[in-house]
Design an enzyme around this catalytic site. Structure first.
Site, PDB file in Angstrom:
ATOM      1  N   ASP A 292       0.861  -1.172   0.000  1.00 25.43           N
ATOM      2  CA  ASP A 292       0.000   0.000   0.000  1.00 25.43           C
ATOM      3  C   ASP A 292       0.912   1.241   0.000  1.00 25.43           C
ATOM      4  OD1 ASP A 292      -2.158   1.699   0.019  1.00 25.43           O
ATOM      5  OD2 ASP A 292      -3.227   0.674   1.629  1.00 25.43           O
TER       6      ASP A 292
HETATM    7  C1  NOJ Z   1      -3.974   3.945   0.256  1.00 23.93           C
HETATM    8  C2  NOJ Z   1      -5.180   3.078   0.389  1.00 23.93           C
HETATM    9  O1  NOJ Z   1      -5.118   2.350   1.595  1.00 23.93           O
HETATM   10  C3  NOJ Z   1      -5.382   2.096  -0.750  1.00 23.93           C
HETATM   11  O2  NOJ Z   1      -6.644   1.522  -0.628  1.00 23.93           O
HETATM   12  C4  NOJ Z   1      -5.210   2.772  -2.068  1.00 23.93           C
HETATM   13  O3  NOJ Z   1      -5.399   1.837  -3.108  1.00 23.93           O
HETATM   14  C5  NOJ Z   1      -3.842   3.402  -2.146  1.00 23.93           C
HETATM   15  N1  NOJ Z   1      -3.725   4.390  -1.085  1.00 23.93           N
HETATM   16  C6  NOJ Z   1      -3.566   4.050  -3.491  1.00 23.93           C
HETATM   17  O4  NOJ Z   1      -4.323   5.172  -3.666  1.00 23.93           O
END
Ligand code: NOJ
Length: 768
Positions: A292
């Site tokens: 993530d």
């Molecule tokens: C953080 C989030 O937790 C995740 O769900 C998302 O896909 C990513 N950022 C990318 O934007």
């Protein structure tokens, strides 16, 4: 040990893999061999730096979800230091960026382009929690298909969706992004979303690769505070939290995202048990794993060492791609030289990412998703908008409807009151980064359009979203505007009451702003903000009928509202066409049929509260409140306010007695449980008939009820249908104390009903 080794052998020979899952269209054997040969040939030319470059995912900067933003992107692409970009849109920009990779990097390797296409693209569909409330799998699949069509027409080929985290704590804002509390419903939805995005051929220009997230247990964050620790038994993981991830992979998802959270002491991003033992060896997953956003760097804060250490740990654990941390890019070569990571691990990760690009057809044509023509004709089309309106109406849950307050007549004066009544930007819901906010009608606009000249619709603000200005700002980020009135609270209420007094009926548009749920939007108080409650009380005092149109991305504690307001329609956040869909339902053109995919508590102190809990040895008798030495509270009953699976209709359905085709189920055979459902009211409606099971003599304690089947049926007034569920050994299976997936002989209760509470019960016996 032996079992694990056997599984590894099956995985590597493809024996298990071929039956357990495929990614998109599984290449035919010669296709697989062709892909392997192509990638081997390419990798033979790649330097270590170029291989590490493929493991680097950066943000294009159009939408970010963290403090860090990628820098020097163009220069890095030229040097082969980037494998993919996300948050960059439009065929023109993506083509230009792809050209840099293909024309100016040494080996011309195309980039993969990702985006959070979570519930639609420019055409926003209801938030995932709302879609789950439709319990309509073909519909959900259709929304994912349309999302993929629009996103791919805008240059994107990879989505960070579906979000399949089981969530049982409404304090956690991200309950909005998933399918709620139940592993069975969550798994069914996870499958169809993957199928919708990926279609049957990933190399088509209108299909995109799914990325299942957040692996794993992100929804079990302690105290409902985002990014927080999880600590969970393996048994609970396997039976309750892991099934949707597995279902999404079984459906062929090409990638998976490691979650931010710590799992039993090791963050998912560097959790070898999770990313290798479970994901690769046990589940035979052959796609790639991405972190993530800055998940790698964040392990420094978790206390696992410096950037080099945490990057090495992540790669060694099985992470393939690093989102935004630049940790792999800047440290892996040094770690390789120092013997802290192996070239084999770098090669494996690089190969998996190249395979994804190959399956997407990017080596054949890096610009296959860059069609200006498609962008003009396939995004925000009338057909997509029609689907968005129909889909939204299926997600609304009628929580209360005393004395047939609803549907409303298209006549007289309807006073819309409340901070959520006339905002466009707030309608699509959280994580709708590409939604066309300007072309999203507000509730007032939707009501006016649907009522035409038959009724007069007035609007007054009535209250601010929140009394505190800073809290309101934090709950209305990313261009989600809700007007703020600088008069005193009493003055704003008085204006609204004056309008309401002139009306025949009041529609109170209250609840949360769309950014009060979603990422980093946890709440400890899950009630409607107090200033809005005071407005509602004033509206009720007018003596006019009041309909609460409840906007929310999470279960709210609305006990007072439930006791005092005659009608409550929970509309979540319904996407681009929500306003029309709400009007359709309020005026009775569509009969509401949504059912809650997550329990609504009486108050936050009951949290976590979910229907499939275990029993204690001292359960409270059904319908009881307090009995000394029983498992209960002094101040509130154990009952939820609204149970899982609950939702009303403008008509009534009666359920006949459950009929079992026998009282014994034998391995290899089936047992039918059926019920006749009749529409006893005056209008046509849809009913979601639910089947639950309880294992009465198991080797470990099992939930008091578990959803094992549901059917959504349509019934004309007076019409009856027999709904038949076929039970087999499969429905009885669970992971035992040794994590063996088995069905144990013994007695089971079967329950059928309109929700998880109001069920009828029968018993049968299973034997081998
Ligand atoms: C953080 C989030 O937790 C995740 O769900 C998302 O896909 C990513 N950022 C990318 O934007």
């Amino acid at each position: 040990m032996c079992i694990k080794r056997a599984i590894t052998i099956l995985c590597s020979t493809g024996l298990l893999a071929s039956t357990v899952y495929a990614q998109g269209k599984k290449p035919a054997l010669n296709g697989q061999a062709k892909m392997n040969a192509f990638i081997s040939q390419l990798m033979a030319k790649m330097s270590v730096d170029e291989k590490i470059g493929q493991l680097n995912l950066v943000t294009g900067g159009e939408a970010t979800t963290g403090a860090v933003v990628s820098t020097n992107v163009e220069a890095k692409i030229k040097k082969g230091q980037i494998g993919g970009i996300f948050s960059l849109t439009t065929p023109a920009k993506i083509r230009r960026t792809q050209e840099i990779a293909v024309n100016s990097s040494r080996l011309h390797i195309p980039l993969i382009f990702g985006q959070d296409v979570v519930h639609g693209y420019k055409t926003a569909f209801p938030i995932p929690l709302a879609l789950a409330a439709s319990w309509d799998l073909p519909l959900i699949k259709h929304t994912a298909r349309v999302a993929a069509t629009e996103a791919s027409a805008d240059g994107i080929n990879w989505t960070f969706s579906p979000m399949v985290d089981i969530a049982r704590d409404p304090r956690w804002g991200r309950v909005a992004e998933g399918s709620g509390e139940d592993p069975y419903l969550g798994s069914e939805i996870a499958k169809v979303m993957v199928q919708g995005y990926q279609g049957d051929d990933l190399s088509k220009n209108n299909t995109i690769m799914a990325c299942v997230k957040h692996f794993a247990l992100y929804g079990a964050a302690e105290a409902g505070r985002d990014y927080n620790t999880t600590d969970m038994s393996l048994n609970r993981m396997y039976n309750e939290y892991l099934p949707p991830y597995k279902a999404a992979l079984t459906a062929g998802a090409g990638s998976i995202m490691a979650s931010f959270n710590d799992i039993n002491g090791i963050p998912a991003t560097a959790n070898k048990w999770l990313l290798t033992d479970l994901l690769r060896k046990e589940w035979c997953f052959k796609g790639f794993v991405v972190s993530d956003y800055t998940g790698v760097t964040e392990m420094i804060e978790h206390g696992l060492g410096d950037l080099q250490q945490v990057s090495g740990r992540a790669l060694n654990a099985g992470l393939d791609m690093d989102m935004v941390s630049d940790g792999f890019l800047t440290t892996l070569k040094k770690s390789l030289a120092e013997g802290k990571v192996s070239i084999a691990s770098i090669n494996t990760a690089c190969r998996l990412i190249l395979e994804a690009k190959y399956k997407l057809g990017l080596f054949d044509d890096p610009y296959r998703y860059c069609s200006e023509d498609r962008a003009k004709t396939e995004i925000f089309t009338p057909d997509h908008l029609t689907l968005a309106r129909q889909a939204a109406a299926q997600t609304f849950v009628l929580l209360k409807n005393q004395n047939h307050t609803l549907p409303l007549k298209k006549a007289g004066t309807i006073a819309v009151v409340g901070p959520l009544g006339n905002t466009r930007t707030n309608m699509p819901g959280t994580w709708a980064v590409n939604a066309d906010l300007a072309n999203t009608p507000s509730l007032v606009e939707g009501l006016k359009a649907v009522a035409g000249d038959k009724a007069t619709i007035t609007y007054s603000l009535g209250s601010n979203l929140m009394a505190d200005e800073t809290q309101q700002t934090n709950g209305t980020m990313f261009g989600r505007e809700i007007k703020r009135d600088t008069q005193t609270e009493q003055e704003v209420i008085a204006d609204a009451v004056r309008d309401a007094n002139k009306a025949d009926v009041i529609v109170a548009a209250l609840g949360e702003g769309s950014e009060m749920s979603g990422e980093s939007s946890s709440r400890t108080n899950i009630e409607i903000p107090a200033v809005q409650q005071r407005l509602l009380a004033a509206l009720l005092k007018t003596g006019k009928p009041v309909v609460l149109v409840l906007f929310t991305g999470r279960p709210l504690a609305i006990k007072w509202e439930s006791d005092n307001v005659p009608a409550i329609l929970n509309v979540w956040f319904g996407g681009t066409q929500a306003a029309y869909a709400i009007a359709d339902v309020l005026f009775g053109e569509v009969n509401p049929s949504g059912k809650l995919p997550i329990t609504f508590p009486q108050n936050v102190g009951q949290v976590p509260i979910y229907y499939s809990h275990k029993n204690t040895g001292r359960p409270l008798p059904d319908g009881g409140w307090f009995t000394k030495f029983r498992s209960n509270y002094l101040d509130v009953s154990n009952d939820p306010l609204y149970p899982f699976g609950y939702g009303l209709s403008y008509t009534n359905f009666s359920y006949g007695a459950i009929k079992l085709s026998g009282t014994k189920l034998k391995r290899g055979q089936g047992l039918n449980a059926s019920v006749t459902v009749t529409n006893t009211g005056k209008v046509a409606g849809k009913e979601i008939v639910q089947l639950y099971l309880r294992d009465l003599e198991a080797s470990i304690t099992r939930p008091v009820k578990e959803l094992k089947g549901f059917k959504k049926i349509s019934l004309e007034p007076g019409e009856s249908k027999e709904v038949i569920f076929t039970l087999t050994e499969n429905e009885l299976m669970f992971y035992n104390a040794n994590l063996k997936y088995i069905a144990e002989p013994g007695d089971f209760n079967v329950f059928i009903g309109p929700n998880s509470r109001d069920v009828q019960t029968c018993k049968f016996n299973f034997s081998k």
